[in-house]
Design a protein around this motif. Structure first.
Motif, short mmCIF file in Angstrom:
data_model
loop_
_atom_site.label_atom_id
_atom_site.label_comp_id
_atom_site.label_asym_id
_atom_site.label_seq_id
_atom_site.Cartn_x
_atom_site.Cartn_y
_atom_site.Cartn_z
N THR A 138 50.89 -44.48 -7.12
CA THR A 138 51.19 -43.79 -8.38
C THR A 138 50.34 -42.55 -8.57
N ARG A 139 49.16 -42.51 -7.96
CA ARG A 139 48.33 -41.30 -8.05
C ARG A 139 48.84 -40.18 -7.14
N HIS A 140 49.66 -40.53 -6.16
CA HIS A 140 50.16 -39.55 -5.20
C HIS A 140 51.68 -39.69 -5.04
N PRO A 141 52.44 -39.41 -6.11
CA PRO A 141 53.89 -39.63 -6.05
C PRO A 141 54.59 -38.75 -5.01
N GLU A 142 54.06 -37.56 -4.72
CA GLU A 142 54.69 -36.70 -3.72
C GLU A 142 54.60 -37.33 -2.33
N ALA A 143 53.43 -37.87 -2.04
CA ALA A 143 53.24 -38.52 -0.74
C ALA A 143 54.12 -39.76 -0.64
N ALA A 144 54.21 -40.50 -1.72
CA ALA A 144 55.06 -41.70 -1.72
C ALA A 144 56.52 -41.31 -1.50
N ALA A 145 56.98 -40.27 -2.18
CA ALA A 145 58.37 -39.83 -2.04
C ALA A 145 58.65 -39.35 -0.62
N ALA A 146 57.71 -38.64 -0.02
CA ALA A 146 57.89 -38.16 1.35
C ALA A 146 57.95 -39.33 2.32
N SER A 147 57.11 -40.33 2.10
CA SER A 147 57.09 -41.50 2.95
C SER A 147 58.40 -42.28 2.84
N VAL A 148 58.88 -42.45 1.64
CA VAL A 148 60.14 -43.16 1.42
C VAL A 148 61.29 -42.40 2.07
N ALA A 149 61.30 -41.08 1.93
CA ALA A 149 62.37 -40.28 2.53
C ALA A 149 62.36 -40.40 4.05
N ALA A 150 61.19 -40.36 4.65
CA ALA A 150 61.09 -40.51 6.10
C ALA A 150 61.54 -41.90 6.54
N GLN A 151 61.15 -42.92 5.79
CA GLN A 151 61.55 -44.29 6.12
C GLN A 151 63.06 -44.43 6.03
N ARG A 152 63.66 -43.87 5.02
CA ARG A 152 65.12 -43.97 4.86
C ARG A 152 65.86 -43.24 5.97
N ARG A 153 65.34 -42.08 6.40
CA ARG A 153 65.96 -41.37 7.53
C ARG A 153 65.90 -42.24 8.79
N HIS A 154 64.75 -42.84 9.02
CA HIS A 154 64.59 -43.73 10.17
C HIS A 154 65.56 -44.91 10.09
N GLU A 155 65.68 -45.49 8.91
CA GLU A 155 66.59 -46.62 8.72
C GLU A 155 68.04 -46.20 8.95
#
Length: 90
Positions: A8-25
């Motif tokens: 929650t302190r780093h929402p941009e990093a979390a969003a980038a990580s989720v986006a990368a994970q979804r692309r991989h999936e």
């Protein structure tokens, strides 16, 4: 709890990580779709869910094997795969 606070302190990093994970999936689903079509295999749950389950299983089994080297990861994974991908019907 600390992990959630870090995210929650780093929402941009979390969003980038989720986006990368979804692309991989998405790429993994595309590969599995082709394999299932060629092998005439019908998974018991949607491939999008298979990919998430396999990712979670892999992480958990890796952690388990690191703590308990007697864990037979290959047998456990093969059993799960057999349930998710039953024998072809043709």
């Amino acid at each position: 709890m600390e992990f959630r606070a870090a995210v929650t302190r780093h929402p941009e990093a979390a969003a980038a990580s989720v986006a990368a994970q979804r692309r991989h999936e998405e790429q993994s689903v595309a590969l599995l779709e082709g394999a299932c079509r060629r092998l005439h295999i019908q998974p018991v749950i949607p491939l999008e869910q298979v990919v998430v389950v396999l990712g979670a299983l892999g992480g958990s089994l890796s952690l388990r094997a690191a703590m308990d080297p007697a864990t037979d990861v290959a047998t456990l994974a093969a059993g799960v795969m057999t349930v998710m991908f039953p024998e072809p019907t043709e």
